[in-house]
Design an enzyme around this catalytic site. Structure first.
Site, PDB file in Angstrom:
ATOM      1  CB  CYS A 181     -73.530 -19.975  -5.642  1.00  0.00           C
ATOM      2  SG  CYS A 181     -72.357 -18.921  -4.789  1.00  0.00           S
ATOM      3  CG  HIS A 317     -67.777 -18.447  -8.420  1.00  0.00           C
ATOM      4  ND1 HIS A 317     -68.882 -19.276  -8.427  1.00  0.00           N
ATOM      5  CD2 HIS A 317     -68.146 -17.330  -7.730  1.00  0.00           C
ATOM      6  CE1 HIS A 317     -69.874 -18.688  -7.771  1.00  0.00           C
ATOM      7  NE2 HIS A 317     -69.454 -17.505  -7.340  1.00  0.00           N
ATOM      8  CG  HIS A 356     -74.589 -17.005 -10.090  1.00  0.00           C
ATOM      9  ND1 HIS A 356     -74.289 -18.331  -9.917  1.00  0.00           N
ATOM     10  CD2 HIS A 356     -74.245 -16.388  -8.917  1.00  0.00           C
ATOM     11  CE1 HIS A 356     -73.784 -18.525  -8.708  1.00  0.00           C
ATOM     12  NE2 HIS A 356     -73.749 -17.355  -8.082  1.00  0.00           N
TER      13      HIS A 356
END
Length: 376
Positions: A181, A317, A356
């Site tokens: 990610c 994040h 996400h």
């Protein structure tokens, strides 16, 4: 126009961008949703799930969460514009198809789509693993006239960057990046380095994450990454995890001194980038590390020559997980600490809007931040 005295010559300008996110076909649509604070995750109805092939028993499972960030219009591709046959486009991995269009749109936004042959343009990007598509494509391959070797490349997302560089005649470095990610921000980091070493005069950087599986939600598992209630509540006491989303983003980068000289439109300036790895200094492979994050942030601050006290917003994040968020806040506090003084800095995460995005997560947050600076 010369560089201002506070610049050291290592700054990178964001001169173009393109993005497609849940319920947002362009960066302009994305910004309108961000301004209004809209959550763009989709919660399916039972009828929609049944239409997608799910059983009533699965839908009635009390731990089944019917929410995901779905990107619209992802099935469309102007194959002839990029020099592909309809048959090639049919078999091509969907992320590769869409990323062609995002790269072209970003170059158009920067004003360089008609000057590609005159520039040394690099491409740094990554995508989400899509083994499901390979299984599908190979199951249909008996009906195709495509060469098997060529077929093996266009159905594999790891060939994305070089395929696009070939079709768009990009003659700078072309790298496919995979660091989970952090992929799209790692791509930005490498693109900036390419500009500073003059391997590129312009660089495209970003990532994409879409799935060829039918979006159906997920089964909530206590202690795992997914949210219990279908919402991503970053840095919230009610958080229970994240929600997956689809999206794609590309930014066009250029050395700030060159962008000023060429009178490019500048969305934002990247004063520094830094990257590291935790090694084994954490409780597990997938767990984050306080020290690793703090060290990376401090390095970036020092490279930029920026006093932490002058920073007033951080796009984090922020997955909304009970493990990750507290560690991220602790690392930020450690990196920004100075003589034990209390300081204020706003913090946010675009995942609360769109979920996400895996390989595209970082660039989505960067585009959000650049748009925030542009629109003040």
């Amino acid at each position: 126009m010369a560089l201002k005295k506070e610049y050291n010559g290592l700054e990178i300008a964001i001169i173009g961008m393109s993005g497609q996110f849940p319920s947002s076909e362009t960066c302009r649509h994305f910004w309108e949703h961000l301004k209004s604070g809209t959550e763009l995750l989709k919660t399916f109805t039972d009828d929609e799930l049944i239409e997608k092939g799910m059983s009533v028993g699965d839908i009635q499972n009390p731990r089944y969460v019917k929410t995901v960030g779905v990107m619209d219009q992802k099935e469309y591709f102007d194959s002839s514009f990029f020099g592909y046959t309809p048959e090639e486009a049919t078999f091509m991995e969907p992320q590769i198809r869409l990323f062609h269009q995002q790269c072209w749109a970003a170059l158009e936004d920067a004003g360089y789509s008609s000057a590609i042959d005159k520039k040394k343009i690099g491409l740094f990007a990554g995508a989400t693993t899509n083994d499901n598509w390979k299984v599908h494509a190979y199951s249909k391959s008996k009906d195709t006239t495509l060469d098997p070797f060529y077929l093996s490349m266009i159905i594999d997302q790891s060939f994305m960057s070089t395929l696009i560089s070939y079709k768009l005649n990009l003659r700078g470095p072309s790298f496919y990046i995979d660091s989970a990610c952090s992929t799209s921000l790692a791509a930005v980091h490498l693109a900036c380095r390419s500009l500073l070493t003059r391997d590129s005069t312009i660089a495209l950087a970003g990532g994409i994450s879409i799935t060829s599986k039918k979006n159906k939600g997920y089964i909530y598992e206590p202690g795992m990454i997914s949210s219990e209630d279908g919402h991503c509540r970053a840095f919230d006491s009610k958080s229970s995890g994240t929600v997956s989303g689809e999206g794609a983003g590309v930014i066009v980068l250029k050395k700030l001194s060159d962008a000023i000289k060429d009178r490019d439109n500048i969305y934002a300036i990247i004063k520094s980038t830094s990257v590291n790895n935790d090694g084994n200094n954490k409780v597990g492979y997938t767990a984050p590390s306080v020290n690793g994050q703090a060290e990376c942030i401090v390095t970036a601050q020092r490279l930029a020559g920026v006093d932490p006290d002058t920073i007033n917003y951080i796009e984090a994040h922020g997955t909304g997980t009970r493990l990750g968020d507290p560690i991220e806040i602790k690392a930020l506090n450690q990196a920004f600490a100075k003589n034990g003084q209390d300081k204020f800095c706003a913090i946010g995460s675009v995942k609360t809007n769109i979920g996400h995005l895996d390989a595209a997560a970082g660039v989505a947050g960067l585009i959000k931040t650049a748009l925030s600076l542009t629109h003040r």
